[in-house]
Design an enzyme around this catalytic site. Structure first.
Site, short mmCIF file in Angstrom:
data_model
loop_
_atom_site.label_atom_id
_atom_site.label_comp_id
_atom_site.label_asym_id
_atom_site.label_seq_id
_atom_site.Cartn_x
_atom_site.Cartn_y
_atom_site.Cartn_z
N ASP A 469 14.80 -12.02 -20.37
CA ASP A 469 15.10 -13.44 -20.60
C ASP A 469 15.89 -13.62 -21.91
OD1 ASP A 469 15.02 -16.16 -20.17
OD2 ASP A 469 12.85 -16.27 -19.92
N ASP A 537 16.43 -22.08 -13.52
CA ASP A 537 15.03 -22.48 -13.64
C ASP A 537 14.73 -23.60 -12.65
OD1 ASP A 537 14.25 -20.70 -15.49
OD2 ASP A 537 14.18 -22.08 -17.18
C1 DGJ Z 1 12.78 -19.18 -19.00
C2 DGJ Z 1 12.86 -18.54 -17.66
O1 DGJ Z 1 14.01 -18.92 -16.99
C3 DGJ Z 1 11.60 -18.88 -16.89
O2 DGJ Z 1 11.68 -18.40 -15.58
C4 DGJ Z 1 10.42 -18.29 -17.61
O3 DGJ Z 1 10.52 -16.90 -17.61
C5 DGJ Z 1 10.39 -18.83 -19.03
N1 DGJ Z 1 11.64 -18.67 -19.71
C6 DGJ Z 1 9.31 -18.14 -19.81
O4 DGJ Z 1 9.32 -18.48 -21.12
#
Ligand code: DGJ
Length: 784
Positions: A469, A537
């Site tokens: 991430d 997301d």
């Molecule tokens: C952002 C990601 O896109 C989410 O799927 C998740 O992993 C969160 N961060 C976790 O902090």
């Protein structure tokens, strides 16, 4: 194939030609488009302009005006006042540059220092020199015949005794002429990535770029040039992309005579790079493709190219597992027991890999702390990563883990011991993003630390998957180990590539999924290391329709990671049917992200059948040839996606709708590129939910039912009539030209069991497969 005769260079893919030649010592572009024969290119030769008003004559040569010449790679200082591909200076000699052709080399094995496309069919290196400045330019072209892609990058070798400062160095340039021209870009924001936008290019300068340090969700590096008449299935188009994960830029300058100049590569924004004597600077690679058969064909070129030449070899065409990710199910609030309960449910419905997301390390119970402390939190997971992974493995699932290695929380042991490793400007309060700072990847010590620390953690347990991430963009750029801060943004990306190159080589069997708050870094640079990327997301069905459609223009389904999440959706609070979330998720790499322990039996049963269906067609959904129906969701309230195998024997068509309206045009399924054969086309029958009919139920019910009352709900629970059943035999050619007219959608009156009850946010899945028509006619006793 590359053919070279008399300083004419002809690069050929299966369906395209790219031609340039030397004239007056200059390297001039002649043609890019549909494939043409090797010989006789006299008619393509650049005509020197007569009478160009006040234009400057190059080196005193009569009627040679650089301002009008189509260059392969342009510089500044000899009369070409368009945007140059290269701009540099030093204190003594200034900005002047004048490169001339010297020679070429053919050698497929040349490799650059940055991530790049693998296994070209041919590689051509053109050498140009500026004698007066003692600089050499090397233009590298790679040809990928079967995917109709040509790539380029550039090296600058400083053979002089003094340093030069690059303020711009693009990787690719294309000088061409076109009247009716539009550029498609893929723009957005967090939770709204890669929305297709159309820009008319009538004059002036148009720029698509990123300035935030990553390739960005604001403006993806993918761009497409086309006339207004090109559609998904017809017309010409040129596609471009940049193999780079930092700031990028694509620029089109239009001259009054519709001469155009396209430049693309790493952005010149906040860029100033020092190339010392005897040093070399290499740009990132850029890629381009051409089609005269519409945007679907252009996407197909890019899809095949990414699958065959960008993705790490060990994952090419390898089925991707179906994951359950715990993020939206638990957020930070979990312990081993909760995780194992989720994993058990995941195993029961057929999921193959469990991903433990954010919150497993340090003291991280919210997003204020612990980034950098990649040691397991024993309070949450008392048996450590190994203990948990072993238990998950014993359930028959693989185990995956979330990391955000490029970040550091101020509240972390790492920050307390190495405050200077964070990116921040000396003596100023840094700007925080999601309460965190970046680690300074321009500092070799930090890069070395990350390599050691992450490989140690990854060796601790049986980890099959990593979600990488990146939740904030760069600010306060300052590298404590840098002597020239103008190099910061590029050196950050170099540091990142060094870490991920090292880790993916040490752990070649771990499937890495790229993520940057969803799709903030969905680019070919990351895909050189990570075979798939968390698309967004935003898992809402409606938003995803737009996001996945936009993404599909340049990136294959195997890279597009989709999760079915719960409703109301956590990003939009919208409630949509489970089957629609699933069918849409199928066009890519499917996963789930919901609390399976809280789903009722009916939902779990439905998910179980979904997973069986996905597994049956998984290879097609991840690696099949993908098409968008036209119009797409960017133009209408419903659209189709379809995939088919290379032999055109089997395909799947997803029909997706947003809001239903009365008097919509009939839904007609058109499938292009099928053979001269017959196909059977039918829908996957779904179950209707009687509660969706509201008071209309009383038209059919022998006794009056109170809407949503006990009895209505009871009947709704136990009785699920089938949706319509449609089945047609269609000739492959008729499939595209005439199409299949689907049953009408429900429109208030005249309901019968063949009407399609699609409704708001509804969808259908259809299968089409090649059939043996002779056998069929015999069986049905058909007589002429
Ligand atoms: C952002 C990601 O896109 C989410 O799927 C998740 O992993 C969160 N961060 C976790 O902090």
């Amino acid at each position: 194939m590359i053919k070279i005769t008399d300083q004419v260079f002809h690069l050929q893919t299966n369906d395209t030609s790219y031609i340039f030649a030397v004239s007056e010592g200059l390297l001039l572009h002649h043609y890019y488009g549909a494939k043409i024969a090797f010989f006789d290119i006299d008619h393509l030769k650049v005509k020197l302009h007569g009478g160009a008003g006040t234009a400057i004559e190059y080196e005193g040569k009569k009627q040679v005006y650089t301002n009008y010449l189509p260059f392969e790679y342009s510089t500044y200082g000899t009369g070409d006042y368009r945007e140059p591909a290269l701009l540099f200076h030093n204190m003594t000699d200034g900005f002047y540059a004048n490169f001339k052709y010297v020679s070429y080399e053919l050698d497929k094995n040349i490799k650059g220092p940055l991530p790049e496309a693998k296994d070209p069919d041919d590689l051509l290196k053109i050498i140009l020199e500026d004698d007066s400045r003692h600089l050499q330019l090397q233009l590298v072209y790679k040809v990928f015949e079967d995917t109709n892609v040509i790539s380029r990058y550039v090296r600058l070798i400083n053979q002089s005794t003094s340093s030069i400062y690059l303020s711009r160095m693009f990787s690719g340039q294309w000088d061409f002429e076109a009247d009716d021209l539009e550029m498609l870009t893929f723009d957005g924001a967090w939770a709204k990535e890669r929305q297709k936008q159309t820009h008319r290019l009538d004059g002036g300068i148009f720029i698509n770029d990123a300035k935030c340090g990553s390739s960005s969700n604001t403006h993806n590096p993918l761009t497409i040039l086309k006339p207004s008449t090109t559609t998904e299935d017809a017309g010409w188009a040129f596609g471009f992309n940049i193999v780079y994960s930092g700031n990028h830029k694509t620029l089109v300058e239009t001259m009054p005579n519709n001469q155009r100049r396209l430049l693309l590569g790493m952005s010149d924004f906040a860029f100033n790079y020092c190339v010392n004597s005897n040093e070399t600077f290499t740009t990132c690679e850029v890629v381009m493709t051409y089609t005269n058969e519409g945007l679907n064909d252009l996407s197909n070129n890019f899809h095949a190219f990414v699958n065959r030449h960008i993705i790490p070899k060990q994952f090419q065409f390898k089925n991707r597992p179906i994951v359950l990710n715990n993020w939206e199910a638990t957020y930070f609030n979990f312990n081993e027991k909760k995780i194992l309960e989720l994993a058990k449910k995941a195993q029961e419905v057929g999921i193959e890999l469990f991903v433990l997301d954010d919150g497993w390390f340090g003291k991280r119970n919210d997003d204020h702390s612990s980034l950098g402390d990649w040691d397991v939190n024993l309070q949450k997971l008392p048996n450590g990563l190994k203990g948990l992974a072993d238990k998950i493995n014993r359930l028959g699932l693989q185990f995956g883990l979330w990391f955000e290695p490029e970040m550091i929380s101020e509240n972390s042991d790492l920050y307390r011991s190495h405050p200077t490793w964070a990116v921040k400007f000396p003596n100023h309060t840094p700007s925080l993003g999601r309460n965190q700072l970046l680690l300074d990847l321009t500092n070799p010590e930090v890069v070395a630390y990350l390599k050691t620390k992450l490989s140690k953690t990854l060796s601790e347990a049986n980890i099959s998957y990593v979600k990488w991430d990146y939740n904030r963009n760069i600010t306060d750029m300052y590298g404590s180990a840098l002597s020239n801060q103008g190099e910061f943004l590029h050196r950050y990306i170099l540091g990142l590539y060094e870490v991920i190159d090292y880790l993916t080589n040490c752990f070649p069997n771990i499937l890495f999924e790229g993520c940057a708050s969803g799709g903030n870094r969905f680019d070919l640079g990351m895909l050189c290391f990570f075979p798939q990327i968390w698309t967004s997301d935003d898992t809402d069905y409606v938003e995803r329709l737009f996001i996945q459609t936009g993404t599909s223009y340049g990136y294959p389904l195997s890279t597009i990671s989709n999760h079915v999440s719960s409703v109301p959706n956590h990003q939009t609070l919208r409630t949509t049917p489970l089957h629609s979330r699933f069918y849409l998720g199928c066009f890519g790499v499917l996963g789930y992200e919901m609390n399976l322990c809280e789903q009722d039996q009916e939902t779990l049963k439905a998910i179980k059948s979904q997973i069986i269906l996905y597994k049956k067609y998984r290879h097609l959904w991840q690696f099949g040839r993908f098409y968008r129906s036209y119009p797409t969701i960017f133009e209408l309230n419903r659209m189709g996606f379809y995939v088919m195998d290379e032999k055109k024997q089997l395909g799947l068509y997803g029909f997706f709708q947003t809001l239903v309206h009365p008097y919509m045009s009939n839904d007609v399924v058109k499938i292009n590129h099928l053979d001269d054969n017959y196909y059977v086309f039918y829908n996957i029958i779904q179950k209707l939910n009687l509660l969706d009919f509201g008071g209309l139920i009383n038209i059919a019910s022998p006794i009056h039912l109170k809407v949503n009352g006990k009895l209505h709900r009871f009947i709704g629970k136990v009785y699920h009539p089938n949706t319509e059943k449609e089945r047609y035999i269609v000739h492959g050619k008729a499939f595209f030209h005439a199409g299949v007219k689907l049953n009408p959608q429900f429109m208030g009156t005249g309901f019968n069991n063949q009407v399609r009850m699609i409704g708001d946010f509804g969808s259908r899945l259809y299968v089409f497969s090649k059939m043996d028509i002779k056998h069929h006619l015999k069986r049905t006793n058909f007589k002429h």
